[in-house]
Structures are given as C-alpha cells and as structure tokens.
Design a protein around this motif. Structure first.
Motif, PDB file in Angstrom:
ATOM      1  N   THR A 104       0.857  -1.184   0.000  1.00 17.80           N
ATOM      2  CA  THR A 104       0.000   0.000   0.000  1.00 17.80           C
ATOM      3  C   THR A 104       0.889   1.229   0.000  1.00 17.80           C
ATOM      4  OG1 THR A 104      -1.827  -1.073   1.162  1.00 17.80           O
ATOM      5  CG2 THR A 104      -1.754   1.326   1.237  1.00 17.80           C
ATOM      6  N   ASP A 145      -4.431   6.804  -0.116  1.00 21.94           N
ATOM      7  CA  ASP A 145      -3.750   5.509  -0.197  1.00 21.94           C
ATOM      8  C   ASP A 145      -4.193   4.751  -1.441  1.00 21.94           C
ATOM      9  OD1 ASP A 145      -2.533   5.931   2.309  1.00 21.94           O
ATOM     10  OD2 ASP A 145      -4.255   5.074   3.360  1.00 21.94           O
ATOM     11  N   ALA A 158      -3.725   0.563  -2.810  1.00 20.50           N
ATOM     12  CA  ALA A 158      -3.189  -0.785  -2.575  1.00 20.50           C
ATOM     13  C   ALA A 158      -2.797  -1.434  -3.893  1.00 20.50           C
ATOM     14  CB  ALA A 158      -4.223  -1.642  -1.851  1.00 20.50           C
TER      15      ALA A 158
END
Length: 221
Positions: free
Chosen positions: A109, A120, A122
C-alpha cells in the motif's frame, strides 16, 4: 472640522497559471543512478528525490512501463522509504496522476501525502495502476501544493511513469506598502492622493493590478 483619511489594505493581483504537463522520463532527464532526478518539459522541471535508493532508468533494470522509458527504484536490497515530487521553480501545482508498478513481487500500500492530506492505493504483487488522484474523492488534498511524498506500508521497489501535474502557479507574495502618510482634509473639500501620500510595489505584478482601500480614521475639531 477636518477628517483624517488613512489608506489601508491592498488587493493582490492574480498570477497566471500554466496548463497540464506530463513528465514521461523519455527525454530531458538528468540524474539517473542517483537519489535525485529531474526532467524538463514545457518550461517546468520536475524533481524527484529518493531517501534510500538511487532512481534509475527502467530500461537498465526491467521492461519499462509503456515499453518506452520510465523510472525505477528497483534491484536494491533494502528498498525505498519515500520519494518527494516537486518542481524546481517552486511553483504550486495540482498533482493529477501517476502510473506505478509494484516491483518487489509483494502486496503493497502506497501513501501519497501533501500539506493538505493523504490518500492511499493498494497494489497486489507486480500490479501496475494509474493512480488518478484528480478523479478521486481526495483530489482537493493535492491542488495548489508545493510537493507530494510517496511512502509505503513497507520499504518498496516500484517503477513509475507519466507524472501529470497541472495548474502551475507562482506563489503570490504580499505587495509592500512603501508610503502611507494618510491625508488630512477640511470638511467638504477634496484632494487627490499622490505617491507622496500613498505608494506600494509588487515584485510579481504592476501597480495597475493593486487595489487600495481608503478608510476614514476619525475627525479633528
């Protein structure tokens, strides 16, 4: 009776913005095999500064993104901890998107951080994604900023390409008031305000772009 006028307040002029620019690492790149690389495109110089590892040309270590050229922190033993993205002019900008490929064969991440907030994304092992910040709910965190920092949930190895920045604008510093003596008038009379009473300067804009506010400060018998 006389009324004393005090001149206060300056309206700031606008600084023009430059349109969208894509940095693709295909030409005009300096600094590969070091912790700092730059690329000049359309009058703006992108700067990327890594903390732990050298940034290298992807063609030296892997198949580049888009099969042309990209940049990588890859093949290192410890991995990267952060990369700071900015422009050398010091202009503010909108960070719109970047293409990133995870290169350590491990889920990861990544966090993108500006002075206004974070977002963020991932990645699965070896996954390549377009990180479309401008199209996300966190877009406002990456508008009119000085830089962004890419960090990870662990030390990371990545390839990256097509950094898209938009709306470059020079920070608008405050104009300076050089003279502000005020003006005293007899009641019912008028007078012109000259540079002997009021003058200012702006390093970025001409005098015609400044707006003054005139305020009555009181009366004298």
């Amino acid at each position: 009776m006389r009324r004393i006028l005090l001149f206060i307040g300056l309206g700031l002029g606008l600084v023009s913005a430059q349109s969208q620019t894509t940095f693709d690492f295909e030409s005009g790149v300096s600094g590969f095999n070091s912790k700092t690389i730059t690329q000049l495109v359309s009058g703006q110089t992108l700067e990327l500064v890594a903390t732990s590892e050298n940034i290298v040309a992807s063609t030296d270590v892997t198949t580049p993104i888009n099969n042309t050229e990209s940049a990588s922190v890859e093949g290192a033993s410890l991995g990267e901890t952060s990369i700071v993205v900015s422009v050398t002019s010091g202009d503010l900008f909108d960070f719109e998107s970047i293409v990133i490929r995870e290169a350590s064969s491990s889920p990861l991440t990544l966090t993108l951080t500006s002075s206004k907030g974070t977002t963020d994304l991932a990645f699965s092992a070896d996954q390549e994604q377009v990180w479309n910040v401008a199209g996300s709910g966190d877009a406002s965190f990456f508008q009119n900023i000085e830089n962004v920092t890419i960090t990870g949930s662990a030390n990371y190895l990545i390839d990256f390409d097509d950094v898209v920045l938009n709306n470059f604008i020079a920070p608008n510093t405050d104009p300076t008031v050089d003279t502000n003596t005020g003006l005293t008038l007899n009641e019912g009379t008028t007078a012109g305000i000259t540079t002997s009473e009021l003058s200012s300067s702006d390093s970025e804009e001409g005098a015609s772009s400044l707006t003054f506010t005139v305020q009555a400060s009181g009366t004298v018998q």
